[in-house]
Scaffold this active site. Structure first.
Site, PDB file in Angstrom:
ATOM      1  N   ASP A  88       0.801  -1.231   0.000  1.00 13.67           N
ATOM      2  CA  ASP A  88       0.000   0.000   0.000  1.00 13.67           C
ATOM      3  C   ASP A  88       0.829   1.275   0.000  1.00 13.67           C
ATOM      4  OD1 ASP A  88       0.791  -0.646   2.709  1.00 13.67           O
ATOM      5  OD2 ASP A  88      -0.563   0.940   3.376  1.00 13.67           O
ATOM      6  N   ASP A  91       5.693   0.165   3.211  1.00 15.79           N
ATOM      7  CA  ASP A  91       5.982  -1.078   3.933  1.00 15.79           C
ATOM      8  C   ASP A  91       5.732  -2.279   3.023  1.00 15.79           C
ATOM      9  OD1 ASP A  91       3.195  -1.484   3.903  1.00 15.79           O
ATOM     10  OD2 ASP A  91       2.982  -0.331   5.751  1.00 15.79           O
ATOM     11  N   TYR A 243      -6.161  -0.055   8.932  1.00 17.47           N
ATOM     12  CA  TYR A 243      -7.196   0.289   7.956  1.00 17.47           C
ATOM     13  C   TYR A 243      -8.582  -0.172   8.394  1.00 17.47           C
ATOM     14  CZ  TYR A 243      -3.607   1.616   4.545  1.00 17.47           C
ATOM     15  OH  TYR A 243      -2.588   2.228   3.902  1.00 17.47           O
ATOM     16  N   GLU A 480       5.486   9.594   3.236  1.00 19.89           N
ATOM     17  CA  GLU A 480       5.157   8.265   2.698  1.00 19.89           C
ATOM     18  C   GLU A 480       4.218   8.388   1.494  1.00 19.89           C
ATOM     19  OE1 GLU A 480       3.345   5.525   5.493  1.00 19.89           O
ATOM     20  OE2 GLU A 480       3.747   3.814   4.182  1.00 19.89           O
TER      21      GLU A 480
END
Ligand SMILES: *[C@@H]1O[C@H](CO)[C@@H](O)[C@H](O)[C@H]1NC(C)=O
Length: 502
Positions: A88, A91, A243, A480
């Site tokens: 995603d 990571d 999430y 990120e």
């Protein structure tokens, strides 16, 4: 992605603010001139980004060569094949919920604005990006008829305790699933949306594949409707803390039904979505809350197809837009001094990209139907939506107080220290020896140096509410990149790359 509610956020925020003030002062003299951007170039890069996020066995034509095969036994913990798909963000976890949203938004980008992509090469690359996600979701849905949907691979807590290349990872590849006894209508509704949307992308190019996708979409939507619940109540915190669907699952039931309605024309989905009573007002659109997206999608049926049964959704879509436009009397959206929508201190550009996608899409519908509407006193036209969308995209590409492009490798200045394991460590080709969990932190995460692998097209979390950006790998809220930022941005860039009102 990092957990949404980090315990150290307040002290971190103070530090970032201090850095922000300094960088604003030192850079205030070179405000970027409203330049012309090469949207076609930015589009190609935004699509290429997805190759760098790939999990599984990489094909011969993989152009992002600093990545290699990874996660080749994903699914073996449950005796299923769950290789492939996308990480995603920075990571090495595969989270089904945002991956499905990513695939839906990439598909919608192609469906709505693919015709404006400047080259067939760009369209083919965008389709390949959809397919990489859809192939994985088909595997995740392989046992949907028997009542199981796989919703993730990789123990996120263990993964986050390491700074490892995906090619090296040795943390548990736990498999997560929802089922009749552990229901997840949020993740199932989103997965159904993704499969249905992707089926339309391939309807002309690959009929058999499109049919498989649509059959899977129907089966998964059936699960979402029959067994209702929030998946984060069942899968544990090492998925749920990352999430969870904070907005509940009604929005995904609406969204999934809306996509299946478009893909199948079966009006039972219309009856169902009308029965949901999902009427909350919203001013955000994201992997969590899909109400605004569903409303715009359903408004298409009245504005483009002239079907008046969908007028209530048009009204709700316009209510969303009135909450977003900066000069609307009913606006609830903050803007930075430099003119960027500011929705959240966490990965803000994801919200900018997804809201901007809805602006471009609604602008298209308004142009087709010659519609004009009012936010109380403010007159809203297709042109005004286009202008705001262009302003947001141009800001991301460098027209901002820092003169900084937030897309890696686009423009003159861009983020060098993105929070991304594979980008921040030498590639397997350059450094074949295994790099261990803690060694990664010591040698690479904490190094002040630029990332060795340029993750072309990655759009980071972005600047803070005062237009400052510290370019700090540890400041993951801003540094990120995520797949669900780039996916809607693909549509925005395609829209701007084409001719106005085509
Ligand atoms: C429409 O969808 C419903 C619910 O999934 C299903 O029972 C019905 O058979 C479908 N109708 C057609 C014509 O496919």
């Amino acid at each position: 992605m990092m957990p949404l509610l980090p315990s150290s956020s307040s002290s971190r925020a103070g530090l970032v603010l201090a850095v922000a003030v300094v960088s604003l002062l030192s850079c205030s003299s070179h405000v970027a001139a409203g330049g012309r951007h090469d949207y076609g170039d930015a589009l190609a890069k935004a699509i290429l980004f997805f190759q760098g996020q790939r999990s599984g066995r990489l094909p011969q034509d993989q152009a992002v060569t600093w990545r290699s095969h990874s996660g080749l036994s994903d699914g073996s913990a449950a005796n299923v094949d769950l290789t492939g798909g996308y990480y995603d963000g920075g990571d090495n976890v595969k989270f089904g919920f945002p991956m499905a949203f990513t695939t839906t938004m990439l598909s919608w980008s192609v469906l709505e604005h693919g015709g404006r992509m400047p080259t067939t090469r760009a369209r083919d690359a965008a389709r390949a990006a959809v397919r990489w996600g859809a192939d994985y979701l088909l595997k995740a849905a392989a046992r949907a008829a028997a009542g199981t949907l796989y919703v993730g691979v990789g123990d996120a807590d263990a993964d986050h305790r390491c700074w490892e290349r995906p090619e090296d990872m040795d943390t548990p590849r736990t498999v997560y699933a929802v089922s009749a006894s552990a229901p997840g209508s949020d993740v199932a509704g989103e997965t159904a949306a993704a499969l249905a949307a992707a089926s339309m992308v391939f309807r002309a190019a690959d009929k058999a594949y499109a049919r498989r996708l649509l059959d899977a979409a129907r089966a998964v939507m059936g699960l979402a409707v029959r067994y209702q619940g929030k998946y984060s109540d069942h899968v544990g915190d090492n998925v749920g803390a990352y999430y969870a669907s904070y907005s509940g699952y009604k929005d995904e039931l609406l969204w999934g039904s809306a996509w299946l309605l478009w893909a199948t024309k079966n009006t039972s989905y219309l009856n169902y979505l009308n029965s949901l009573g999902a009427n909350d007002g919203v001013d955000m659109f994201s992997w969590d809350n899909k109400l605004a997206g569903a409303r715009v999608l359903l408004a298409r049926r009245t504005l483009v197809d002239g079907d008046k049964r969908f007028d209530p959704f048009r009204q709700q879509a316009e209510d969303f837009i009135c909450r977003v436009l900066p000069n609307s009397p009913s606006s609830t959206t903050q803007y930075t001094p430099g003119g960027l929508m500011h929705k959240s201190g966490y990965a803000n550009l994801q919200y900018v990209a997804s809201a901007t996608f809805l602006l471009t899409t609604y602008a298209k519908y308004m142009a087709v139907s010659k519609r004009v509407f009012y936010c109380q006193t403010l007159r809203v036209t297709s042109k005004s939506l286009r202008a705001l969308a262009k302003k947001q995209v141009d800001y991301i590409l460098g027209d901002n107080p820092l003169g900084m492009s937030y897309m890696v490798n686009y423009g003159a200045r861009w983020p060098r220290r993105i929070h991304h394991r594979a980008s921040s460590m030498p590639s397997v080709a350059a450094h074949p020896a295994h790099i261990g969990c803690q060694e990664g932190f010591q040698r690479y995460y904490y190094s002040g140096g630029a990332n060795p692998n340029v993750h072309t097209g990655a759009v980071v979390g972005g600047p803070d509410e005062r237009d400052a950006y510290p370019d700090d790998r540890a400041d993951y809220s801003r540094s990120e990149p995520t797949t669900y930022t780039n996916a809607p941005l693909v549509g925005c860039l395609a829209y701007l790359a084409g001719k106005p009102n085509k």
